[in-house]
Design an enzyme around this catalytic site. Structure first.
Site, PDB file in Angstrom:
ATOM      1  N   ASP A   9       0.874  -1.166   0.000  1.00 20.84           N
ATOM      2  CA  ASP A   9       0.000   0.000   0.000  1.00 20.84           C
ATOM      3  C   ASP A   9       0.921   1.228   0.000  1.00 20.84           C
ATOM      4  OD1 ASP A   9      -2.293   1.734   0.628  1.00 20.84           O
ATOM      5  OD2 ASP A   9      -1.389   1.847   2.622  1.00 20.84           O
ATOM      6  N   MET A  10       0.409   2.382  -0.388  1.00 20.11           N
ATOM      7  CA  MET A  10       1.269   3.566  -0.456  1.00 20.11           C
ATOM      8  C   MET A  10       1.119   4.495   0.755  1.00 20.11           C
ATOM      9  SD  MET A  10       3.323   3.392  -3.063  1.00 20.11           S
ATOM     10  CE  MET A  10       3.787   4.943  -3.823  1.00 20.11           C
ATOM     11  N   ASP A  11      -0.003   5.221   0.848  1.00 21.13           N
ATOM     12  CA  ASP A  11      -0.165   6.210   1.926  1.00 21.13           C
ATOM     13  C   ASP A  11      -0.195   5.537   3.289  1.00 21.13           C
ATOM     14  OD1 ASP A  11      -0.511   8.657   0.339  1.00 21.13           O
ATOM     15  OD2 ASP A  11      -2.266   7.616  -0.427  1.00 21.13           O
ATOM     16  N   SER A  44      -2.974   0.246  -4.115  1.00 22.22           N
ATOM     17  CA  SER A  44      -3.407   1.473  -3.432  1.00 22.22           C
ATOM     18  C   SER A  44      -4.818   1.866  -3.848  1.00 22.22           C
ATOM     19  CB  SER A  44      -2.437   2.604  -3.802  1.00 22.22           C
ATOM     20  OG  SER A  44      -2.938   3.856  -3.410  1.00 22.22           O
ATOM     21  N   GLY A  45      -5.454   2.681  -3.011  1.00 20.60           N
ATOM     22  CA  GLY A  45      -6.747   3.253  -3.377  1.00 20.60           C
ATOM     23  C   GLY A  45      -6.596   4.386  -4.375  1.00 20.60           C
ATOM     24  N   LYS A 193      -8.333  -4.974  -3.193  1.00 21.11           N
ATOM     25  CA  LYS A 193      -6.905  -5.170  -3.496  1.00 21.11           C
ATOM     26  C   LYS A 193      -6.547  -6.650  -3.667  1.00 21.11           C
ATOM     27  CE  LYS A 193      -5.277  -0.945  -1.228  1.00 21.11           C
ATOM     28  NZ  LYS A 193      -4.295  -0.359  -0.310  1.00 21.11           N
ATOM     29  N   ASP A 216      -1.938  -0.561   6.103  1.00 21.55           N
ATOM     30  CA  ASP A 216      -2.198   0.153   7.366  1.00 21.55           C
ATOM     31  C   ASP A 216      -3.661   0.478   7.606  1.00 21.55           C
ATOM     32  OD1 ASP A 216      -2.165   3.653   6.909  1.00 21.55           O
ATOM     33  OD2 ASP A 216      -2.217   2.201   5.296  1.00 21.55           O
ATOM     34  N   ASN A 219      -8.878  -0.525   3.899  1.00 21.03           N
ATOM     35  CA  ASN A 219      -8.910  -1.014   2.514  1.00 21.03           C
ATOM     36  C   ASN A 219      -7.774  -2.003   2.214  1.00 21.03           C
ATOM     37  OD1 ASN A 219      -6.923   0.985   2.620  1.00 21.03           O
ATOM     38  ND2 ASN A 219      -7.374   1.808   0.608  1.00 21.03           N
TER      39      ASN A 219
END
Length: 266
Positions: A9-11, A44-45, A193, A216, A219
């Protein structure tokens, strides 16, 4: 232990609080991944066009499970595109109009769309995550795109309550998931995902127990439950920590890269 695919995931996970990452360390580890035949996937979203901007030199080699799984692109090639029925789009927009505190971005394959009446502060917030964001007079009139997600923003303290209300109001038309910072995504049922990872696994012949996933937020839950090796950041949401096999250092302590280094046996 054999890991053949690493999904991040990114953020709040791969990216630190400055929306960046240790590019030098990643570059070294990426070379090792290539040597070992390990696939690196960004899950990622956020919008595909935003995500690939973080990897300008190698974006054509990478795979992206973007928009929470609704748009999957591998090495520049489209692998999967979800779509929400146009009638459901209209119904959901009508329901969202009753949530006075919320702001809405409608996400499609070619662009994301925002009502031109939205406050500038919200539009600027949206542009961080959606590099292609068009202002339109009315979201109800957006027709010429494949639409696959709603991205909502609420005051952070309202999110738990709003999630419950959205679940009740929307039924199973679309599924609300929290993506951190007061953001909520409405996604296609069953298209998350983990579904995106499975599409790539089919392509490459990789089994679930050979996947390592990092996340984290709400999602990330399906992806963490799906992967043989699952890691949640120490800054992650409490209910997400329960779903992962291990809690690792935070996104501001290089948690993901240090764990990848360990997984690669470096």
């Amino acid at each position: 232990m054999t890991v053949k695919m690493i999904a991040v995931d990114m953020d709040g996970t791969f990216l630190n609080s400055q929306q960046d990452y240790d590019r030098e360390k990643f570059s070294q580890l990426y070379q090792v991944m290539k040597q070992q035949g390990v696939r690196f996937v960004i899950a990622s979203g956020n919008q595909y066009y935003q995500l690939k901007s973080f990897f300008p030199e190698i974006e054509g080699e990478l795979s992206f499970v973007a928009e929470n799984g609704a748009y999957v692109v591998s090495e520049g090639e489209e692998i999967f595109t979800g779509e929400i029925d146009p009638e459901i789009i209209q119904e959901v927009l009508t329901i969202l109009a009753k949530f006075k505190q919320g702001h809405t971005i409608l996400c499609g394959k070619n662009s994301a769309y925002v009502n031109e009446d939205e406050p500038d502060s919200f539009i600027e917030h949206g542009q961080k995550y959606y590099h292609r964001l068009k202002k339109v007079p009315n979201l109800f009139d957006v027709k010429d795109d494949t639409l696959f997600k709603f991205a909502l923003s609420f005051p952070v303290e309202q999110v738990p309550e709003v999630l419950v209300q959205l679940h009740e109001a929307l039924g199973d038309k679309v599924i609300p998931v929290s993506s951190g910072h007061g953001d909520i995504d409405l996604i296609i049922p069953g298209i998350h995902k983990a579904h995106g990872l499975m599409k790539l696994q089919e392509l490459w012949g990789i089994k679930n127990h050979e996947v390592a996933a990092f996340g984290d937020s709400g999602n990330d839950l399906e992806m963490l439950k799906h992967a043989g090796y699952s890691y949640v950041m120490s800054n992650g949401q409490p209910r997400v920590k329960v779903a992962a096999k291990e809690i690792i250092l935070s996104n501001d302590e290089n948690g993901v890269l240090l764990k990848i280094e360990e997984l690669l046996g470096n």
